[in-house]
Scaffold this motif. Sequence first.
Motif, mmCIF file in Angstrom:
data_model
loop_
_atom_site.group_PDB
_atom_site.id
_atom_site.type_symbol
_atom_site.label_atom_id
_atom_site.label_comp_id
_atom_site.label_asym_id
_atom_site.label_seq_id
_atom_site.Cartn_x
_atom_site.Cartn_y
_atom_site.Cartn_z
ATOM 1 N N VAL A 49 39.287 -23.683 -90.376
ATOM 2 C CA VAL A 49 39.537 -23.367 -88.990
ATOM 3 C C VAL A 49 38.322 -23.054 -88.143
ATOM 4 O O VAL A 49 38.160 -23.606 -87.082
ATOM 5 C CB VAL A 49 40.599 -22.279 -88.877
ATOM 6 C CG1 VAL A 49 40.646 -21.730 -87.475
ATOM 7 C CG2 VAL A 49 41.922 -22.897 -89.233
ATOM 8 N N HIS A 109 52.083 -13.190 -96.952
ATOM 9 C CA HIS A 109 50.947 -12.276 -97.011
ATOM 10 C C HIS A 109 50.837 -11.637 -98.390
ATOM 11 O O HIS A 109 49.744 -11.332 -98.845
ATOM 12 C CB HIS A 109 51.083 -11.181 -95.960
ATOM 13 C CG HIS A 109 50.765 -11.642 -94.575
ATOM 14 N ND1 HIS A 109 51.661 -12.351 -93.826
ATOM 15 C CD2 HIS A 109 49.663 -11.517 -93.825
ATOM 16 C CE1 HIS A 109 51.113 -12.630 -92.666
ATOM 17 N NE2 HIS A 109 49.910 -12.135 -92.627
ATOM 18 N N PHE A 173 48.446 -7.482 -97.846
ATOM 19 C CA PHE A 173 47.398 -8.267 -97.221
ATOM 20 C C PHE A 173 46.065 -7.510 -97.277
ATOM 21 O O PHE A 173 45.017 -8.098 -97.540
ATOM 22 C CB PHE A 173 47.779 -8.591 -95.781
ATOM 23 C CG PHE A 173 46.940 -9.661 -95.168
ATOM 24 C CD1 PHE A 173 46.835 -10.894 -95.776
ATOM 25 C CD2 PHE A 173 46.259 -9.436 -93.994
ATOM 26 C CE1 PHE A 173 46.064 -11.895 -95.229
ATOM 27 C CE2 PHE A 173 45.475 -10.432 -93.437
ATOM 28 C CZ PHE A 173 45.377 -11.661 -94.048
ATOM 29 N N ILE A 177 42.678 -8.832 -98.995
ATOM 30 C CA ILE A 177 41.361 -8.954 -98.367
ATOM 31 C C ILE A 177 40.330 -8.182 -99.182
ATOM 32 O O ILE A 177 39.213 -8.669 -99.422
ATOM 33 C CB ILE A 177 41.405 -8.419 -96.925
ATOM 34 C CG1 ILE A 177 42.332 -9.287 -96.078
ATOM 35 C CG2 ILE A 177 40.026 -8.391 -96.316
ATOM 36 C CD1 ILE A 177 41.860 -10.680 -95.894
ATOM 37 N N LEU A 180 39.467 -10.231 -102.088
ATOM 38 C CA LEU A 180 38.657 -11.402 -101.736
ATOM 39 C C LEU A 180 37.201 -11.016 -101.517
ATOM 40 O O LEU A 180 36.293 -11.765 -101.888
ATOM 41 C CB LEU A 180 39.205 -12.077 -100.479
ATOM 42 C CG LEU A 180 40.422 -12.980 -100.657
ATOM 43 C CD1 LEU A 180 40.617 -13.839 -99.428
ATOM 44 C CD2 LEU A 180 40.282 -13.863 -101.876
ATOM 45 N N GLU A 195 39.638 -18.675 -99.415
ATOM 46 C CA GLU A 195 39.941 -18.355 -98.031
ATOM 47 C C GLU A 195 40.818 -19.400 -97.376
ATOM 48 O O GLU A 195 41.529 -19.109 -96.422
ATOM 49 C CB GLU A 195 38.643 -18.211 -97.241
ATOM 50 C CG GLU A 195 37.965 -16.893 -97.522
ATOM 51 C CD GLU A 195 36.714 -16.758 -96.719
ATOM 52 O OE1 GLU A 195 36.561 -17.485 -95.719
ATOM 53 O OE2 GLU A 195 35.881 -15.935 -97.091
ATOM 54 N N ILE A 198 44.320 -18.721 -96.491
ATOM 55 C CA ILE A 198 44.731 -17.972 -95.309
ATOM 56 C C ILE A 198 45.034 -18.915 -94.159
ATOM 57 O O ILE A 198 46.002 -18.738 -93.433
ATOM 58 C CB ILE A 198 43.642 -16.956 -94.917
ATOM 59 C CG1 ILE A 198 43.476 -15.947 -96.055
ATOM 60 C CG2 ILE A 198 44.003 -16.228 -93.640
ATOM 61 C CD1 ILE A 198 42.404 -14.935 -95.840
ATOM 62 N N TYR A 199 44.179 -19.935 -93.997
ATOM 63 C CA TYR A 199 44.388 -20.834 -92.863
ATOM 64 C C TYR A 199 44.930 -22.196 -93.268
ATOM 65 O O TYR A 199 45.382 -22.948 -92.427
ATOM 66 C CB TYR A 199 43.080 -21.043 -92.113
ATOM 67 C CG TYR A 199 42.453 -19.770 -91.665
ATOM 68 C CD1 TYR A 199 43.074 -19.009 -90.686
ATOM 69 C CD2 TYR A 199 41.286 -19.317 -92.226
ATOM 70 C CE1 TYR A 199 42.531 -17.817 -90.281
ATOM 71 C CE2 TYR A 199 40.724 -18.129 -91.814
ATOM 72 C CZ TYR A 199 41.359 -17.381 -90.846
ATOM 73 O OH TYR A 199 40.809 -16.216 -90.443
ATOM 74 N N VAL A 273 49.183 -17.538 -92.754
ATOM 75 C CA VAL A 273 49.547 -16.993 -91.455
ATOM 76 C C VAL A 273 50.576 -17.890 -90.766
ATOM 77 O O VAL A 273 51.478 -17.428 -90.077
ATOM 78 C CB VAL A 273 48.294 -16.823 -90.572
ATOM 79 C CG1 VAL A 273 48.673 -16.247 -89.233
ATOM 80 C CG2 VAL A 273 47.311 -15.916 -91.254
ATOM 81 N N LEU A 274 50.420 -19.186 -90.966
ATOM 82 C CA LEU A 274 51.274 -20.101 -90.229
ATOM 83 C C LEU A 274 52.468 -20.603 -91.037
ATOM 84 O O LEU A 274 53.352 -21.253 -90.510
ATOM 85 C CB LEU A 274 50.445 -21.281 -89.742
ATOM 86 C CG LEU A 274 49.376 -20.872 -88.729
ATOM 87 C CD1 LEU A 274 48.578 -22.064 -88.292
ATOM 88 C CD2 LEU A 274 49.987 -20.189 -87.535
ATOM 89 N N VAL B 116 39.120 -23.773 -81.919
ATOM 90 C CA VAL B 116 38.477 -24.941 -82.493
ATOM 91 C C VAL B 116 38.033 -25.905 -81.398
ATOM 92 O O VAL B 116 36.951 -26.483 -81.455
ATOM 93 C CB VAL B 116 39.427 -25.622 -83.492
ATOM 94 C CG1 VAL B 116 38.794 -26.878 -84.021
ATOM 95 C CG2 VAL B 116 39.740 -24.683 -84.626
ATOM 96 N N TYR B 131 39.560 -9.898 -90.941
ATOM 97 C CA TYR B 131 38.999 -8.942 -91.896
ATOM 98 C C TYR B 131 38.476 -7.713 -91.193
ATOM 99 O O TYR B 131 38.522 -6.623 -91.721
ATOM 100 C CB TYR B 131 37.825 -9.538 -92.688
ATOM 101 C CG TYR B 131 38.097 -10.827 -93.370
ATOM 102 C CD1 TYR B 131 39.384 -11.174 -93.758
ATOM 103 C CD2 TYR B 131 37.065 -11.705 -93.654
ATOM 104 C CE1 TYR B 131 39.612 -12.373 -94.390
ATOM 105 C CE2 TYR B 131 37.300 -12.892 -94.288
ATOM 106 C CZ TYR B 131 38.579 -13.231 -94.649
ATOM 107 O OH TYR B 131 38.809 -14.392 -95.272
ATOM 108 N N ILE B 216 43.970 -6.246 -90.090
ATOM 109 C CA ILE B 216 44.746 -5.699 -91.201
ATOM 110 C C ILE B 216 44.948 -4.226 -91.021
ATOM 111 O O ILE B 216 46.049 -3.706 -91.182
ATOM 112 C CB ILE B 216 44.001 -5.825 -92.545
ATOM 113 C CG1 ILE B 216 43.231 -7.099 -92.625
ATOM 114 C CG2 ILE B 216 44.924 -5.648 -93.686
ATOM 115 C CD1 ILE B 216 42.136 -6.976 -93.639
#
Lengths: 539, 441
Positions: A49, A109, A173, A177, A180, A195, A198-199, A273-274, B116, B131, B216
């Motif tokens: 992203v 999540h 979540f 994180i 991660l 990662e 996530i996207y 997320v989506l 984007v 984050y 978060i």
Amino acid sequence: MDCKQRMAGDTLAWFFGSHMFMGVLLATLVLACSDQAYSFENDLSGDRVPVAELSWSRSDNNWRRVLTLQDHNTRVVLLGTTLLGMAAGTVGSFTLLRRRALMGDALSHATLPGIGLAYLLASHWGFDGKSLPVLLLGAAVSGLTGVAAILIIRNFTRLKEDAALGVVLSVYFGAGIAILTIVQQTSTGSAAGLETFIYGKTASMVASDAWLIGLAGLGTVAVSGLLFKELTLLCFDEGFAGSRGFPVVVLDGILMSLVVIVTIIGLQAVGLVLMIAMLVIPAAASRFWTGNMKRMTIISAGLGSFSGLAGSAVSGVFPRLPSGAMIVLMCGLMFFVSMLAGPSRGVFVRYGRRFALNRSVNRQHLLRGLYEYVEARGVHAGGEVHRVAVPFAEILAMRSWSAGRLRRQIRRSERQGHVLVSADKSVSLTAAGLIEAARLAHEHRLWELYLITHAEIAPSRVDRDADTIEHVLDKDMIVQLEKLLEQEQAVHGIVPSPHPIPSRSVVPSEDTPGDSGELPAASPEPLTSTESTRRQETP
Amino acid sequence: MQVWGAINWDWSLDGWIVLAGILCAVSASLPGNFLLLRRMSMLGDAISHAVLPGLVVAFLISESRSSLPMFLGAVIVGVLTAFFTEWIRNFGEVDEGASMGVVFTTMFALGLVMIVQAADKVDLDPGCVLYGAIEETGSDMLSVAGMVIPRVVLVLSTVLVVNLLFVVIFYKELQICSFDPALATTSGIHAGLMHYLLMILVAVTAVASFESVGNILVVAMFVVPPAAARLLTDRLSLMIVLSAVLASLSAVLGHLSAIVVPGWFGFRSASTSGMMALTAGLLFSLCALFAPQQGIIVRWVRSRMLSYRILSEDLIALLYRMEEKQPQTPRTAAVLRDALLATRFSTSLVLSMHRLQGHVDRQAQQHTLTDSGHRLGAALVRSHRLWENYLVTEAGVSMDRIHEQAEKLEHFTGRELRDRLDQQTQATELDPHGSRIPSED
């Protein structure tokens, strides 16, 4: 008429849904058959992203490449997202009706710490931490513990479902994180791969991913189809399902597992997320199309697969459009279109219905107002009633309608042949209009009588109350009312008004009693020639 | 400066981080209480995702990262989100969760596409938004009134003050609106206005926390501390205070564990905001398990203790009846167990407890009541038979149902109640089944 309309809407929805469904299946077959072992080299859209560099050739090439499915990678991506949309749409319609729409959100999540831990543990024991099955296993386990935590919080504490979802979502979540950031410090290298969960990274989907999504998606659809009746019952009436001997807990578990499966295969494509969008939006959109569960599921699957297809296609054709986000935006677009144009609850249909109702109410008010005006003046000698012209100002004073609205209604009634407008703008009833107006007044008064005799409402108030209901009385109801009020002989005539008709006219009429709280001793003479036999005994 | 030797604690750095965490946590948990009561806990998550396009547009228009345009953009989008959610819920006849899901995912996707598309102009990294960069709190310092403090701390304290003022000033209105919007409307409070004010507050808090401490943390703090506080108390005012305390506690412990815990496994540190959310979750599970009234384990223990008390009383009453009616029957543990329909474990537990307390004697596997046990049994059996009498004569319950009723009531009947029952039933000697009612003492 309403019923017919709805049936037409349903048929349309059915048609739309089933064809889209068949189309998707056909596309799947075609794509699957033409699939050979190509190696994927060029990223279709390169859409991590926070994208910086995009390697696009010329856009006309892209059009051709995407739309003609020349490129193997395109085929894989389109197939994968389409099947994902179909599976998510199917499962989503159940979770929506079960009021667990955001369960997918919490769940997706909740997979994150599992992914991180699976990577850490696998690398610790010397496996390849980045292999997809390991990561997905971790995601599944962690997602299931998340579901369990939600159910425990909901069932064993006083907190409600929304709080349970919120707690699990944010805590898992956060843990994810934190893990991660630890993963990024491992010696085995950067964890950039994680990662993407996530996207999402639709564009780098490889054939094996598409096959995984395809198999899991088709499996999900098949299970939903086989257990359709049971799951529907579970969604609509859990208690009833339990009392009929269905294993409610097992069914709930199956439904949640389906959500977990769809979510996990979707993580790859659109990211966590989506992913929720794929589960919620098609299902919510299909509510505007039909009220029938089976059709709703099929339409939802159709909308989902179309969004998946169109989203990834658009993202492939135009530069700099991340495919995960584009799929969701397509879902949003589908939702918007459904909300406007859905044949069952869409905005247009609703406004249309209300518009039609308003028109019919206006028409009835106009005709009844004219009738009451004529009746109050007792001008009925010689059957020339309909020649009585009512000045425009008088009609305007009858109700709180604007001059423009009244003028439009008069024009409409003139076209229908119910009224005649003379040069000085005064309005008179035609013969046909008189019959219609008399019928309307009759219905209005029947209801008033009913309210007085059976609902014991004060005669001074019945006019208002009857006003609100008379427009929706159907023929059967009128007949019933007549029977009830022993007015069978009055079928062809008009009941006199049980209360004084308030004089709203500019010129006060002489024969309207002033005291509106009392029943009139004698109503004004009814109009038609046979009326004297049908005088109403006022209660 | 070193605290506890092992931790690299630097007050000028970690102190600010913890302070920023506390400020964010408390300012999020204040409106979170009302979200929880309105069953809209997921709204914090939804709004904090949905404001992304607002941020991007504000950034593109103002071409700066200054706070004011960002706030405005986020507030507008936040209110729009609440508005659309309400609208879709009414029009589509779906539940709040689903309409929220539709709105916020679409908005978030829109925001991603905008980022984007404008990648070379916008310096917004969604990863950073998610984050958070709370670790860099100390890097952006401002000098205010002679003191050098981080910008983040300044922003977050402003938000905290605003939230605190809002909650204090509109406490009564928020309370009524949360529990009974219809009553609020009839009392002349604009429930819709309060709803949207709360939404604005949620959006402002989310945005203020966004770039500084991350999504978060703020999403977790909207939900988790209020939910934990809800388990601890029934009073709204106390709940708000408790949620603030829990929020600060999780911020402090979260940062500590972010430094310490990864060290156990040989890593440097973990994301602070992630660990703060996780700590809040751990505090929540502690509350859920051990809260004095509501805790799952507490309630389980309480119900186990009640069932053991009832079993032990049943055992005494059984021994009393056996000695009264069939003195010859053997009274071994197995016989008692079968008569009480209890498990082996619980029977032997209860029996040994009675032997310890001196109510029951055991000789050659036979159990007999001691004097104190006999008195106990007499009181229980007296309660039972008095109740049976009362149920038949005064309450008109049929004979075949009185035993079950009396069996339940006998465990909750004291001396005083027994005397009144005795009075009410004219001090009858025999119960409806013809057994003698033992006298008091």
